[in-house]
Design an enzyme around this catalytic site. Sequence first.
Site, short mmCIF file in Angstrom:
data_model
loop_
_atom_site.label_atom_id
_atom_site.label_comp_id
_atom_site.label_asym_id
_atom_site.label_seq_id
_atom_site.Cartn_x
_atom_site.Cartn_y
_atom_site.Cartn_z
N ALA A 12 0.83 -1.20 0.00
CA ALA A 12 0.00 0.00 0.00
C ALA A 12 0.87 1.25 0.00
O ALA A 12 2.04 1.23 0.39
CB ALA A 12 -0.90 -0.01 1.22
N ALA A 15 2.64 2.19 3.23
CA ALA A 15 3.80 1.32 3.50
C ALA A 15 5.00 1.77 2.70
O ALA A 15 6.12 1.87 3.23
CB ALA A 15 3.44 -0.13 3.17
N LYS A 96 -4.92 1.89 11.06
CA LYS A 96 -6.20 2.25 11.67
C LYS A 96 -7.26 2.32 10.57
O LYS A 96 -6.93 2.57 9.41
CB LYS A 96 -6.07 3.57 12.43
CG LYS A 96 -5.57 4.77 11.60
CD LYS A 96 -6.66 5.38 10.75
CE LYS A 96 -6.10 6.11 9.56
NZ LYS A 96 -7.11 6.32 8.52
N TYR A 234 -6.78 20.60 2.38
CA TYR A 234 -6.11 19.90 3.48
C TYR A 234 -6.19 20.71 4.78
O TYR A 234 -5.95 21.91 4.81
CB TYR A 234 -4.64 19.66 3.14
CG TYR A 234 -3.89 18.91 4.21
CD1 TYR A 234 -3.98 17.53 4.31
CD2 TYR A 234 -3.08 19.59 5.13
CE1 TYR A 234 -3.30 16.84 5.30
CE2 TYR A 234 -2.40 18.90 6.11
CZ TYR A 234 -2.51 17.52 6.19
OH TYR A 234 -1.84 16.85 7.17
N THR A 254 -0.36 14.46 10.75
CA THR A 254 0.58 13.80 9.84
C THR A 254 1.79 14.68 9.53
O THR A 254 2.16 14.86 8.36
CB THR A 254 -0.12 13.41 8.53
OG1 THR A 254 -0.71 14.58 7.93
CG2 THR A 254 -1.20 12.36 8.77
#
Length: 330
Positions: A12, A15, A96, A234, A254
């Site tokens: 993904a 990752a 999550k 964002y 993040t």
Amino acid sequence: MAPLRVGILGCASIALRKLLPAMAALPRTEIAAVASRDAGKAAETARAYGCRAVEGYAALLELDDVEAVYIPLPNAAHAGWIERALAAGKHVLAEKPLTTSVQRTRELIAAARAAGLVLMENVMFLHHSQHVAVRKLLADGAIGELRAFHAAFAVPARPPGDIRHRAELGGGALLDTGVYPVRAAMSFLGSEIDVVAAVLTRRHGHPVDSAGQALLCTGDGVSASASFGIDHGYRSGYELWGSEGRLVLDHAFTPPADHNPVVRLERRSGVEEIPLPPDDQVANTLTAFASAVRSGRLPDNDDVLRQAVLVDDIRSRARLYVDHATEPVG
């Protein structure tokens, strides 16, 4: 202490962009194998890290030299592969939300505890030191008594076909971005906050929610609002509003490792900007996971289960609106 040998179930984006580079850089972790349903993708990813490539997730779970697995699969696939990984005797770090169901979350937490295995939900912002600094300012009375908490996390729209748009994969704003402000509210107000009301918005022709807001409250009347979305400009931040001032933190959820956090403290006497040192929440999370495995200290995961309950309450209580001004997706 030997590094924790981790297998990766799926290639993904998160990752590839975040977890794999951090795992390779840390002395506490080692990438043992990368699995994908696409043998070519597994080989390409594994080549970059000098590890084994495996075709199929089940085959990776059979490897004796893999001590733990990281699961970055779509939300709806988490529960099944967590269950299989635990049955194979592997410790688990899963993206999550841990699962899309309160009952499955409860079952898997119990299964991990019974097997003596670490099961950890990958909510990385909890491991960033900027929140410790905010919590200390609050405890020191910087804004007086806490009256309210506001948090928002939203990201721009993804292209059609993205997993966030697919209901069968557990997509939607609530599970994708809503978990962050809900968990942040729990962090500052305590896990026993309750859902008072909620709204979810679905774009016309879209199978999942694209935005939402929830109102939560403590037993003594301190409120928390959580705004979230996957079709927005964002935004990633929160504020704590007290009897004597306000604490504001941007880039809350993040931040990159080189980000220099700034907490804004607003009081009647003026505004103060408090600089904080950069921190790497990805590395911190992986270190915490490896430390839990090596020490044998199993997380109780009470907050993970409570978060699942709150998310389920938001979904069940929410009034649904459909935005007919937008075009169908897909």
